[in-house]
Structure formats: C-alpha cells, structure tokens
Design an enzyme around this catalytic site. Sequence first.
Site, mmCIF file in Angstrom:
data_model
loop_
_atom_site.group_PDB
_atom_site.id
_atom_site.type_symbol
_atom_site.label_atom_id
_atom_site.label_comp_id
_atom_site.label_asym_id
_atom_site.label_seq_id
_atom_site.Cartn_x
_atom_site.Cartn_y
_atom_site.Cartn_z
ATOM 1 N N ASP A 141 0.832 -1.199 0.000
ATOM 2 C CA ASP A 141 0.000 0.000 0.000
ATOM 3 C C ASP A 141 0.866 1.248 0.000
ATOM 4 O O ASP A 141 0.529 2.250 0.637
ATOM 5 C CB ASP A 141 -0.928 -0.015 1.229
ATOM 6 C CG ASP A 141 -2.021 1.049 1.164
ATOM 7 O OD1 ASP A 141 -2.486 1.481 2.244
ATOM 8 O OD2 ASP A 141 -2.385 1.455 0.045
ATOM 9 N N LYS A 144 2.335 2.921 -6.298
ATOM 10 C CA LYS A 144 1.931 1.988 -7.362
ATOM 11 C C LYS A 144 3.118 1.544 -8.216
ATOM 12 O O LYS A 144 3.194 0.395 -8.622
ATOM 13 C CB LYS A 144 0.846 2.629 -8.207
ATOM 14 C CG LYS A 144 1.218 3.966 -8.859
ATOM 15 C CD LYS A 144 0.005 4.614 -9.503
ATOM 16 C CE LYS A 144 0.278 6.010 -10.031
ATOM 17 N NZ LYS A 144 1.353 6.106 -11.014
ATOM 18 N N ASP A 169 -3.308 -3.009 -2.300
ATOM 19 C CA ASP A 169 -4.350 -1.991 -2.381
ATOM 20 C C ASP A 169 -4.196 -1.211 -3.693
ATOM 21 O O ASP A 169 -3.143 -1.219 -4.316
ATOM 22 C CB ASP A 169 -4.233 -1.017 -1.189
ATOM 23 C CG ASP A 169 -5.431 -0.064 -1.102
ATOM 24 O OD1 ASP A 169 -5.264 1.038 -0.570
ATOM 25 O OD2 ASP A 169 -6.526 -0.439 -1.597
ATOM 26 N N ASN A 170 -5.260 -0.549 -4.135
ATOM 27 C CA ASN A 170 -5.234 0.410 -5.245
ATOM 28 C C ASN A 170 -4.890 -0.180 -6.595
ATOM 29 O O ASN A 170 -4.298 0.507 -7.440
ATOM 30 C CB ASN A 170 -4.267 1.558 -4.937
ATOM 31 C CG ASN A 170 -4.510 2.176 -3.598
ATOM 32 O OD1 ASN A 170 -3.675 2.102 -2.707
ATOM 33 N ND2 ASN A 170 -5.681 2.774 -3.428
ATOM 34 N N GLU A 199 -11.344 4.388 -1.187
ATOM 35 C CA GLU A 199 -11.744 4.742 0.174
ATOM 36 C C GLU A 199 -12.605 6.008 0.209
ATOM 37 O O GLU A 199 -12.287 7.004 -0.404
ATOM 38 C CB GLU A 199 -10.509 4.931 1.088
ATOM 39 C CG GLU A 199 -9.403 5.795 0.547
ATOM 40 C CD GLU A 199 -8.319 4.989 -0.132
ATOM 41 O OE1 GLU A 199 -8.636 3.965 -0.756
ATOM 42 O OE2 GLU A 199 -7.150 5.393 -0.066
HETATM 43 O O1 LIG Z 1 -0.130 6.829 -3.070
HETATM 44 C C1 LIG Z 1 -0.885 6.028 -2.479
HETATM 45 N N1 LIG Z 1 -0.340 5.078 -1.679
HETATM 46 C C2 LIG Z 1 -1.112 4.175 -1.030
HETATM 47 N N2 LIG Z 1 -2.438 4.171 -1.089
HETATM 48 C C3 LIG Z 1 -3.071 5.130 -1.855
HETATM 49 C C4 LIG Z 1 -4.481 5.156 -1.912
HETATM 50 O O2 LIG Z 1 -5.178 4.225 -1.188
HETATM 51 C C5 LIG Z 1 -5.123 6.109 -2.698
HETATM 52 F F1 LIG Z 1 -6.461 6.107 -2.717
HETATM 53 C C6 LIG Z 1 -4.399 7.061 -3.436
HETATM 54 C C7 LIG Z 1 -5.102 8.059 -4.284
HETATM 55 C C8 LIG Z 1 -4.687 9.386 -4.252
HETATM 56 C C9 LIG Z 1 -5.334 10.329 -5.033
HETATM 57 C C10 LIG Z 1 -6.417 9.940 -5.838
HETATM 58 F F2 LIG Z 1 -7.045 10.859 -6.581
HETATM 59 C C11 LIG Z 1 -6.826 8.616 -5.879
HETATM 60 C C12 LIG Z 1 -6.164 7.673 -5.099
HETATM 61 C C13 LIG Z 1 -3.001 7.050 -3.375
HETATM 62 C C14 LIG Z 1 -2.337 6.082 -2.585
HETATM 63 MG MG LIG Z 2 -3.937 2.610 -0.576
#
Ligand SMILES: O=c1[nH]cnc2c(O)c(F)c(-c3ccc(F)cc3)cc12
Ligand SMILES: [Mg+2]
Length: 214
Positions: A141, A144, A169-170, A199
């Site tokens: 997590d 990416k 995740d993601n 989330e």
């Molecule tokens: O960088 C990340 N590291 C770990 N988890 C993340 C996440 O759960 C996100 F939703 C997002 C996220 C940030 C901005 C958005 F518009 C959508 C998802 C980023 C991360």
């Molecule tokens: Mg995440």
Amino acid sequence: TRSTRPQRMLKAVQKNATKGNPESVISAIDYFCKNSEWAMNVGDEKGSILDSVVTEVNPSTVLELGTYCGYSTVRIARLLSPGTKLITLEFNPAYAAVARQIIAYAGLQDKVTLVEGPSSELIPQIKERFGITTFDFIFLDHWKDRYLPDIKLFEECGLLRKGSVLLADNVICPGTPEYLEYVRNSPHYESRYYPAHLEYTKVEDGLEKSVFLG
Ligand SMILES: O=c1[nH]cnc2c(O)c(F)c(-c3ccc(F)cc3)cc12
Ligand SMILES: [Mg+2]
C-alpha cells in the site's frame, strides 16, 4: 504555520477515540475522512476485506509497505495473535511521525515495528535486521510504481514461502497494471481480485490477493 492533514487526523483521533481502543481509533479516522478531509487510508470497505484476509491467514510474520498514518497498521495489528509483531515501512518521515502516535494511541506500539526509509533499500535488509526468514502476509500500500519491483525483490531476497499471501491496495485506482499483469500471469502465483471502491468514495477500486506457490 498551517498544520498538515496527517496532523489534523491525529488531533481528530486524540479528540474522538479512546486511548487503548483500536476500534475507536479506526472509527475516528473513518469519521474524519468522511466528514472533514479525504485521506488515503485503505478505509472501511477495503479495510473489512483486509481484516478477513488477515484473519484467514492468521500470520506469524507480517510486512506492510506504506504506513501513511497507521490506519491499516492498526487494522492489522489488532487482529494478530499475542506475541506476533508486524513490520511496517514508511518513506515519508512526517507520515511516520504521525503514524507512531496513532499506533501508540491505539495501544498497539508493542506489536508494531515502524521502519523509515525506501522499501527498495529496506527489503534486502529485513532478514539480517529483524531475524525474519519468510513472511506469511504482506500488505502492499505504498506507491503503485514500486509494487512490481518490490515483489521481485521479495522473490530475490527469499522472503516468500509456499503459501505466502500478498494483498495489494489500489490495483484499479490509482492502478498498478504491470503488477496485476505479473501476478495474474505468473505460474508462481494464484491471484484473486476483490472488487470494492476507492476509500470514502464511489470510485471503483479493489484489492488483489496473490498466493506465492513456490
Ligand atoms: O499513493 C498512495 N499510496 C497508497 N495508497 C493510496 C491510496 O489508497 C489512494 F487512494 C491514493 C489516491 C490518491 C489520489 C487519488 F485521486 C486517488 C487515489 C493514493 C495512494
Ligand atoms: Mg492505498
């Protein structure tokens, strides 16, 4: 100077949660993110899937990549058997500082080892620094673009055993297409997608569970 979002999240935990009560810390963070400010915690919907996988695996050795403010660290640590600890890696020192305080507020500091630094440098050091041979459960997590290089690093460092479970995740948003392609097409993994949502939003996202086959 203006506080940071993680600092405001910590204040919300200290105001609304009960010291030593992990469930109340989780609820206070989810409330903050739904009613005050969105933040990139795994959240309650994906968090429940995380809970079910951790409970199913009942791991003795756990690694989390990407602590952020400690929300998923608390979710995982609260489910571990007595005496089991988890190692969590965080690159950003400001995030790590808040996470330490949130993990301590939940009363889980004795079950957590938070290590600051880049996963690319820390993963090869884990065996010697923490006396770990292999991990039963890994939660990805962090960033990416690091998912694929880091899973290859786990293989190269001999940190996986038959049955090791990786949960990412993601995988849809922001998305990790190269990682998904790898774990879904490699003969060394059995992979399954758990659909959910980003989330605190209605945007599609999900978790990918991959079991290492050796
Ligand atoms: O960088 C990340 N590291 C770990 N988890 C993340 C996440 O759960 C996100 F939703 C997002 C996220 C940030 C901005 C958005 F518009 C959508 C998802 C980023 C991360
Ligand atoms: Mg995440």
